[in-house]
Motif scaffolding. Structure first.
Motif, PDB file in Angstrom:
ATOM      1  N   ILE A 168       0.844  -1.204   0.000  1.00  0.00           N
ATOM      2  CA  ILE A 168       0.000   0.000   0.000  1.00  0.00           C
ATOM      3  C   ILE A 168       0.881   1.255   0.000  1.00  0.00           C
ATOM      4  O   ILE A 168       0.719   2.161  -0.808  1.00  0.00           O
ATOM      5  CB  ILE A 168      -0.950  -0.008   1.212  1.00  0.00           C
ATOM      6  N   GLU A 171       2.750   1.931  -3.271  1.00  0.00           N
ATOM      7  CA  GLU A 171       1.907   2.558  -4.301  1.00  0.00           C
ATOM      8  C   GLU A 171       1.714   4.041  -3.997  1.00  0.00           C
ATOM      9  O   GLU A 171       1.842   4.882  -4.882  1.00  0.00           O
ATOM     10  CB  GLU A 171       0.543   1.863  -4.363  1.00  0.00           C
ATOM     11  N   LYS A 172       1.431   4.334  -2.729  1.00  0.00           N
ATOM     12  CA  LYS A 172       1.178   5.732  -2.340  1.00  0.00           C
ATOM     13  C   LYS A 172       2.385   6.619  -2.577  1.00  0.00           C
ATOM     14  O   LYS A 172       2.248   7.789  -2.913  1.00  0.00           O
ATOM     15  CB  LYS A 172       0.831   5.796  -0.844  1.00  0.00           C
ATOM     16  N   GLY A 174       4.564   6.193  -4.871  1.00  0.00           N
ATOM     17  CA  GLY A 174       4.946   6.266  -6.284  1.00  0.00           C
ATOM     18  C   GLY A 174       5.877   5.185  -6.772  1.00  0.00           C
ATOM     19  O   GLY A 174       6.896   5.475  -7.399  1.00  0.00           O
ATOM     20  N   ALA A 176       5.446   3.126  -9.276  1.00  0.00           N
ATOM     21  CA  ALA A 176       5.532   3.190 -10.743  1.00  0.00           C
ATOM     22  C   ALA A 176       6.397   4.366 -11.179  1.00  0.00           C
ATOM     23  O   ALA A 176       7.246   4.243 -12.061  1.00  0.00           O
ATOM     24  CB  ALA A 176       4.132   3.310 -11.341  1.00  0.00           C
ATOM     25  N   SER A 177       6.186   5.498 -10.550  1.00  0.00           N
ATOM     26  CA  SER A 177       6.933   6.696 -10.899  1.00  0.00           C
ATOM     27  C   SER A 177       8.428   6.515 -10.629  1.00  0.00           C
ATOM     28  O   SER A 177       9.274   6.933 -11.430  1.00  0.00           O
ATOM     29  CB  SER A 177       6.384   7.873 -10.090  1.00  0.00           C
ATOM     30  N   ALA A 180       9.835   4.190 -13.340  1.00  0.00           N
ATOM     31  CA  ALA A 180       9.856   4.906 -14.621  1.00  0.00           C
ATOM     32  C   ALA A 180      10.990   5.937 -14.646  1.00  0.00           C
ATOM     33  O   ALA A 180      11.708   6.069 -15.646  1.00  0.00           O
ATOM     34  CB  ALA A 180       8.514   5.590 -14.864  1.00  0.00           C
TER      35      ALA A 180
ATOM     36  N   SER B 233       4.231   7.600 -16.866  1.00  0.00           N
ATOM     37  CA  SER B 233       4.594   8.408 -15.694  1.00  0.00           C
ATOM     38  C   SER B 233       5.712   9.392 -15.990  1.00  0.00           C
ATOM     39  O   SER B 233       6.250  10.011 -15.078  1.00  0.00           O
ATOM     40  CB  SER B 233       5.036   7.496 -14.541  1.00  0.00           C
ATOM     41  N   GLY B 247      -1.954   2.669 -11.126  1.00  0.00           N
ATOM     42  CA  GLY B 247      -1.091   2.020 -10.139  1.00  0.00           C
ATOM     43  C   GLY B 247      -0.058   1.142 -10.779  1.00  0.00           C
ATOM     44  O   GLY B 247       0.040   1.036 -12.001  1.00  0.00           O
ATOM     45  N   PRO B 263      -7.108   1.019   1.483  1.00  0.00           N
ATOM     46  CA  PRO B 263      -7.794   2.260   1.850  1.00  0.00           C
ATOM     47  C   PRO B 263      -8.769   2.724   0.768  1.00  0.00           C
ATOM     48  O   PRO B 263      -8.668   2.318  -0.386  1.00  0.00           O
ATOM     49  CB  PRO B 263      -6.651   3.256   2.011  1.00  0.00           C
ATOM     50  N   PHE B 266      -7.978   4.099  -2.979  1.00  0.00           N
ATOM     51  CA  PHE B 266      -6.625   3.621  -3.237  1.00  0.00           C
ATOM     52  C   PHE B 266      -6.383   3.557  -4.743  1.00  0.00           C
ATOM     53  O   PHE B 266      -7.233   3.074  -5.479  1.00  0.00           O
ATOM     54  CB  PHE B 266      -6.475   2.231  -2.601  1.00  0.00           C
ATOM     55  N   GLN B 267      -5.252   4.042  -5.195  1.00  0.00           N
ATOM     56  CA  GLN B 267      -4.867   4.045  -6.619  1.00  0.00           C
ATOM     57  C   GLN B 267      -5.818   4.849  -7.505  1.00  0.00           C
ATOM     58  O   GLN B 267      -5.860   4.644  -8.715  1.00  0.00           O
ATOM     59  CB  GLN B 267      -4.744   2.619  -7.169  1.00  0.00           C
ATOM     60  N   ASN B 275      -1.117  12.833  -3.514  1.00  0.00           N
ATOM     61  CA  ASN B 275       0.231  12.388  -3.143  1.00  0.00           C
ATOM     62  C   ASN B 275       1.327  12.990  -4.024  1.00  0.00           C
ATOM     63  O   ASN B 275       2.501  12.718  -3.820  1.00  0.00           O
ATOM     64  CB  ASN B 275       0.311  10.858  -3.194  1.00  0.00           C
ATOM     65  N   PHE B 277       1.710  12.792  -7.558  1.00  0.00           N
ATOM     66  CA  PHE B 277       2.184  12.091  -8.743  1.00  0.00           C
ATOM     67  C   PHE B 277       1.430  12.447 -10.021  1.00  0.00           C
ATOM     68  O   PHE B 277       1.654  11.871 -11.068  1.00  0.00           O
ATOM     69  CB  PHE B 277       2.165  10.582  -8.496  1.00  0.00           C
TER      70      PHE B 277
END
Lengths: 318, 300
Positions: A168, A171-172, A174, A176-177, A180, B233, B247, B263, B266-267, B275, B277
């Motif tokens: 969790i 993901e929050k 980043g 993926a970011s 990348a 991204s 995600g 949560p 989420f995503q 956040n 991004f």
């Protein structure tokens, strides 16, 4: 001496030899005769292992690549490099222990070393998160790549991860970011980058350390877009079809080499790298040295253009 | 890397207090089923979210955004192209690059080769991406639009090659590159070749950067795995449609790994914005205008 755990496909042919060796290794006071027997059994084991290892399936290679005694990044650092100094943290949030990074000397040359780190036991695995990085790991790696760029030090990376951590928080923050960004930024790093796949090349989590000028793969390491288990659970709707999935994915070194992704396959001793870590490390060191020699001769412009070209040409279509 | 998205009727949804609290992405069917969710021919369409009956005419005028609940309905690649480019300005490029079956990939009784030709016939779409030249409010651009109905919009060799070549062309011409992403991730059926397309498309973004070509990445429902973790991204500006699921790992995979309830939101695009991004969430109705505004400022 320790006897590594036998994999299911090794048990039938190597089981009894292993058992005998185990007893002899454990013997407190060995006599001359015992040493001779050990030597004899070891040779026998090696030739039997050679027969099995001559033709491994993709799933069997996956098992070898995941073997709990397989040499890890820290082992290669110990065997091949001098004066290793570990560097911690991404300067943003955290130190991700699943990526081991630092400065070192390789054959008299200053280098930066970055690799996924797995653990050998439960405690270590918790510490290193089973070699599955969070975004901070990739950001720490990138920080080190930029440091290498600044001080003109070649970069050597070791790839050994089941994949990026599916959490969790990851993901929050980043995941993926972070991956990348590494993929993109590594195309602008003005020093040679050499990657060695030593165990599991697990998907994007592995790729984020492998945008390199030269990629080498150990003979029994694997590299793939998805783990056989996850692929099976999606396409077969049942993770127990992992063997079939591994064969379908063709996650072995030969396939990566055939498609021009990997530059060389580093041979392992019969029975897998874990049966002789020192020798494996020596071969890995030789591959690094060879790559460094070739890459150091190139101008920065050539190096960067060829790095893009290396990845630009990967793909099969009509 | 390809992620299955939880099915709408799955039991996973029981964790939410009421159906109103459910994140929007639970409405997405599994990758395989998604082929059926394109806008059908006819006068009336049912909204995927609030189930209101909407007339095609009304929807057409409203960029296929539900007039009742603001749901951004799934639209075809060609609709996306006409939404973002000036009338008849789109010229498709690199369509001669066609899918092969490099691994001779087979699952029980199914071959990748057959799957490809079946989908091509059924959908009249040849791959999971279409790229081409176009103008956007008279600005020349390179445009790339992904097609989710084609194996979950997954990225294999053809998708990677087409996107890379389009990026390269945009860099050479020093014009903006605009991408509309919607994808389950890298395509399993081409194994490691698919994984490498992440690096390849990222190389393309690095070429755009060096050339000074703006890259605007539009992320639409849903974008996951290897596509989120590569070019999608890496936009200079990253825009998402409202309530898009974005995600890396799929919700089910995460839930299995962490063994706890995910949560709320989420995503979702909204949480990614919070956040840090995403640059913005833009309604499809304002998208073209926003894009031309951004490009004009960047290129001025």
């Amino acid at each position: 001496m320790e006897v590594p755990i036998l994999l299911d496909f090794e048990k039938k042919k190597l089981g009894s030899l292993h058992a005998k060796l185990k007893i002899l290794y454990a013997k407190r006071e060995k006599r001359e005769k015992d040493y001779q027997t050990i030597k004899k059994l070891e040779t026998k084991l090696q030739s039997k292992a050679a027969v099995i290892y001559k033709k491994l399936s993709c799933w069997q290679r996956t098992q070898v690549a995941r073997h709990s005694s397989r040499p890890y990044t820290s082992d290669y650092i110990q065997h091949i490099f001098k004066d290793f100094i570990e560097i911690h943290g991404d300067r943003l949030y955290k130190d991700d222990r699943s990526i081991l990074a630092g400065l070192a000397v390789f054959n008299g040359r200053s280098v930066v070393v970055v690799g996924h780190q797995k653990g050998r036991n439960t405690q270590e695995n918790i510490e290193f998160n089973f070699g599955m990085p969070n975004p901070e790991g990739y950001r720490k790696a990138l920080r080190l790549f930029k440091l290498a760029d600044k001080f003109s030090m070649p970069i050597i990376t070791f790839i050994d991860t089941p994949g990026a951590y599916p959490g969790i928080g990851a993901e929050k923050r980043g995941q993926a970011s972070a991956i990348a960004t590494n993929l993109q930024q590594m195309f602008s790093i003005k020093v040679p980058i050499i990657a060695i796949v030593i165990g599991e090349g697990g998907s994007g989590g592995a790729l984020a350390l492998s945008v390199a000028d030269h990629i080498h793969m150990l003979e029994n390491s694997v590299y793939s877009v998805i783990s056989p288990e996850s692929c099976a659970s999606i396409l077969w709707r049942d993770a127990s079809y992992k063997k079939e999935a591994a064969e379908a994915l063709k996650n072995d070194a030969k396939t990566a080499f055939r498609f021009g992704i990997v530059d060389s396959i580093i041979e392992e001793v019969p029975g897998g790298a874990h049966r002789d870590s020192m020798l494996t490390a020596k071969h890995v060191g030789e591959a690094i040295e060879k790559s460094l020699k070739t890459l150091s001769r190139k101008s920065v412009a050539t190096l960067l253009a060829e790095r893009i070209e290396k990845f630009a040409k990967v793909g099969e279509f009509l | 890397m390809q992620n299955n998205i939880d099915s709408p009727d799955g039991q996973n949804n029981n964790d939410y207090e009421s159906w109103l609290d459910r994140p929007k992405y639970t409405n997405v069917k599994t990758l395989e089923d998604r082929t059926e969710t394109r806008i059908p021919q006819g006068t009336w369409v049912k909204c995927e979210n609030c189930l209101s009956q909407l007339s095609i005419e009304q929807l057409e005028k409203n960029s296929y955004v539900c007039l009742k609940c603001d749901e951004h309905l799934t639209i075809s690649t060609d609709k996306w192209i006409s939404l973002l480019s000036d009338k008849n300005s789109f010229k498709e490029l690199f369509s001669q690059i066609k899918t092969s079956d490099p691994l001779e990939f087979k699952t029980a009784g199914n071959s990748y080769k057959d799957k490809i030709s079946l989908l091509q016939k059924k959908l009249q779409v040849d791959e999971a991406v279409k790229v081409g030249r176009a103008t956007l409010n008279d600005i020349p651009i390179l445009l790339s639009v992904m097609e989710f109905s084609f194996i979950g919009g997954s990225m294999g060799s053809v998708v990677g090659e087409r996107i890379f070549l389009a990026m390269k062309m945009a860099a050479d011409k020093k014009i903006p590159f605009i991408s509309v992403a919607r994808s389950g991730g890298a395509r399993m059926h081409e194994g490691i070749l698919s994984l490498m397309q992440m690096a390849k498309t990222s190389a393309g973004t690095s070429m755009l950067s060096k050339a000074g070509s703006p890259f605007i990445s539009i992320i639409t429902q849903p974008t996951m795995g290897g596509v989120t973790a590569s070019f999608a991204s890496l936009g200079d500006i990253i825009i998402a449609e409202p309530r898009t699921q974005i995600g890396f790992a799929g919700p089910r995979v995460i839930q299995e790994a962490v063994k706890q309830k995910l949560p709320k939101n989420f995503q979702s695009a909204e949480s990614l914005l919070e956040n840090g991004f995403l640059d913005m969430i833009v309604s499809r109705n304002n998208l073209k205008q926003t894009l031309s505004q951004i490009i004009n400022i960047l290129k001025n």
